[in-house]
Design a protein around this motif. Structure first.
Motif, short mmCIF file in Angstrom:
data_model
loop_
_atom_site.label_atom_id
_atom_site.label_comp_id
_atom_site.label_asym_id
_atom_site.label_seq_id
_atom_site.Cartn_x
_atom_site.Cartn_y
_atom_site.Cartn_z
N GLU A 194 0.81 -1.23 0.00
CA GLU A 194 0.00 0.00 0.00
C GLU A 194 0.84 1.27 0.00
N MET A 195 2.16 1.11 -0.20
CA MET A 195 3.09 2.25 -0.10
C MET A 195 2.61 3.46 -0.91
N ALA A 196 2.30 3.22 -2.20
CA ALA A 196 1.95 4.36 -3.07
C ALA A 196 0.68 5.06 -2.56
N GLU A 197 -0.35 4.25 -2.21
CA GLU A 197 -1.60 4.85 -1.71
C GLU A 197 -1.36 5.63 -0.43
N THR A 198 -0.51 5.05 0.44
CA THR A 198 -0.22 5.70 1.73
C THR A 198 0.43 7.06 1.50
N ILE A 199 1.38 7.08 0.57
CA ILE A 199 2.06 8.35 0.28
C ILE A 199 1.05 9.38 -0.20
N MET A 200 0.17 8.94 -1.12
CA MET A 200 -0.83 9.89 -1.67
C MET A 200 -1.73 10.42 -0.56
N ARG A 201 -2.18 9.51 0.31
CA ARG A 201 -3.09 9.91 1.39
C ARG A 201 -2.46 10.95 2.31
N ASN A 202 -1.14 10.86 2.44
CA ASN A 202 -0.45 11.76 3.37
C ASN A 202 -0.08 13.11 2.76
N HIS A 203 -0.44 13.31 1.50
CA HIS A 203 -0.14 14.59 0.86
C HIS A 203 -1.38 15.13 0.15
#
Ligand SMILES: Cc1cc2nc3c(=O)[nH]c(=O)nc-3n(C[C@H](O)[C@H](O)[C@H](O)COP(=O)(O)OP(=O)(O)OC[C@H]3O[C@@H](n4cnc5c(N)ncnc54)[C@H](O)[C@@H]3O)c2cc1C
Length: 461
Positions: free
Chosen positions: A326-335
């Motif tokens: 889920e790395m990519a989704e997590t990054i998006m959610r945090n920005h």
């Protein structure tokens, strides 16, 4: 090529092939098929069509080819290089209703599937039979989209990409002709390898309507380890040594410290916030796995590893893996308010440390939040940069970072894309990467699709 718009007569004809329920020119359907997960701008198609079998696909393509209407295949739209964006408008052919698992042949380790099958759904079916389809891009991708992009994932280092796991394809060409390629034998030396040509061609040569994929046996034992290092180059160096030792990890993932920090924040993993290697081993017995883990520990320690944690129990291991997926989704959610650009390059493993260094340096210099991670065992590196949406200055900075990383990757003998495909974003590098063979690629495109109706504006500059 001058394409034709989908007029009233075309709409009537196309609708007559599939029936009114499976043809749409409605705004919401057009919008749903105008954009993938990339930063590339949306382009509305003129119509969307949902075939349910190869005969319908053939009839649609024959008509579109005669009328010069562009056709772009659509799986789940999870691409990150603009691959399924219908840049010349026309027709989007959505495969979601061609999603049958036609046959599973356990004894041959094979399954026949339609292109709209989502790979996680296939694996859910296969789990009960002790089998799985190994390529695992993470997002809810379809087999058709995975074939078209030659997708891969966390376990490619051991089991290979989609290409290595495909035996046979049925493809509809632009003319509407249906052809089979490959065989059900696990090896062959017969004829030209059309399968390898079609896989990775992003729907620009033909549309896949059925595939025979290779399956693997689910292994009895899994063991995982986490190695942390004080600098990311040392972690990348250990990758080369692990590969050289022949211990054959099932995954060998690198996460720079900013990724680990985010995983901790989202999932409460409590990992040390340092450059980290996640290593997984698959095997038939505990003793064999223990030997591999011990060797990995020795190698990592000799490469400057600060801490090596092994014997991770299943729930913790699954948690870490999920966080990685889920790395990519997590990054998006945090920005919030930002768009993500995923830079995807792959290099020979010996050049991996140099590329990792450059990626971190570039991210830092850019002043834009950046995350470095990758399928290190395959020499595949991702840098996600989170620029403010619609900020043109940041867009230019990100493009420059991407250019420098891609050119470096090509210079050291690597490629402009390890797994996301050329799509729109990487077309400009095709000449640098492929030189004289690019002209032959263009001839191949013309041979299979003389009118250029299939996914125009992709791959070839
Ligand atoms: C969060 C996230 C993580 C990701 N991680 C990875 C990863 O680890 N590894 C990786 O490889 N990718 C990854 N991806 C990218 C993406 O998931 C893959 O490229 C995937 O294979 C795309 O499949 P899809 O079904 O969404 O295809 P789409 O995006 O719908 O289409 C992809 C291409 O296939 C063509 N196409 C679709 N169906 C057919 C068909 N039947 N015949 C011919 N052409 C067809 C389309 O025209 C397009 O060119 C990730 C994406 C996201 C959003």
């Amino acid at each position: 090529m001058k394409f034709k718009s989908v007029g009233r007569k075309d709409a009537e004809h196309l609708e007559s092939i599939v029936g009114p329920d499976r043809f749409s020119m409605g705004q919401s359907n057009l919008e749903l098929h105008s954009k993938d997960q990339s930063y590339h701008p949306a382009v509305l198609p003129e119509a969307v069509i949902w075939p349910v079998n190869r005969t319908e696909v053939s009839e649609i393509l024959r008509y579109a080819n005669e009328q010069l209407v562009p056709v772009t295949g659509w799986g789940s739209g999870t691409s990150v290089e603009g691959n399924p964006i219908p840049v010349q408008r026309g027709l989007v052919l959505d495969f979601s209703m061609m999603n049958r698992i036609v046959e599973i042949r356990d004894a041959d380790f094979q399954a026949d599937v339609e292109p709209g099958v989502v790979y996680q759904d296939l694996n859910e079916k296969l789990r009960h039979r002790g089998l799985f389809f190994a390529p695992d891009p993470g997002a809810r991708a379809t087999i058709g989209g995975m074939l078209a992009n030659n997708a891969s994932g966390i376990r490619t280092v051991r089991y290979g990409s989609t290409r290595a796991n495909t035996l046979r394809l049925t493809v509809v060409l632009a003319s509407g002709e249906i052809i089979d390629m490959g065989s059900r034998s696990s090896k062959t030396s017969s004829g030209y390898d059309l399968i390898n040509l079609f896989i990775g061609s992003e729907g620009t040569l033909g549309l896949v309507v059925q595939a025979t994929v290779r399956l693997k046996g689910l292994c009895e034992e899994i063991s995982a380890a986490i190695a942390t290092f004080s600098d990311v180059e040392a972690a990348a160096g250990a990758v080369f040594e692990i590969k050289r030792s022949g211990i054959d990890p099932a995954s060998l993932e690198l996460l720079a410290q900013e990724c680990v920090a985010l995983m901790n924040k989202e999932r409460g993993l409590g990992l040390a916030v340092l450059p980290t290697l996640f290593i997984e081993f698959h095997g038939a017995g505990k003793n064999q796995l223990q030997e591999s883990v011990d060797m990995a520990r020795e190698i990592c320690q000799s490469c400057g590893c600060d801490h090596f944690m092994s014997g991770i129990e299943r729930p913790a291991r699954d948690n870490i893996l999920r966080a990685r997926y889920e790395m990519a989704e997590t990054i998006m959610r945090n920005h919030p308010g930002c768009s993500h650009t995923v830079i995807d390059v792959a290099v020979p493993v010996s050049a991996y440390p140099e590329l990792i260094s450059l990626a971190r340096e570039e991210a830092l210099k850019s002043g834009i939040p950046g995350y470095v991670f990758g399928h290190a065992g395959d020499g595949n590196l991702h840098l996600i940069l989170m620029g403010k949406t619609l900020d043109h200055a940041q867009r230019a900075i990100i493009d420059n970072v991407s250019n420098r990383l891609v050119i470096k990757a090509i210079q050291v003998g690597g490629t402009s894309t390890g797994e996301h495909g050329t799509g729109i974003g990487k077309r400009k590098f095709m000449e640098t990467e492929h030189g004289a063979s690019l002209e032959w690629m263009k001839k191949i495109k013309t041979l299979f699709d003389p009118n250029g109706i299939l996914n125009p504006g992709k791959i070839l500059p």
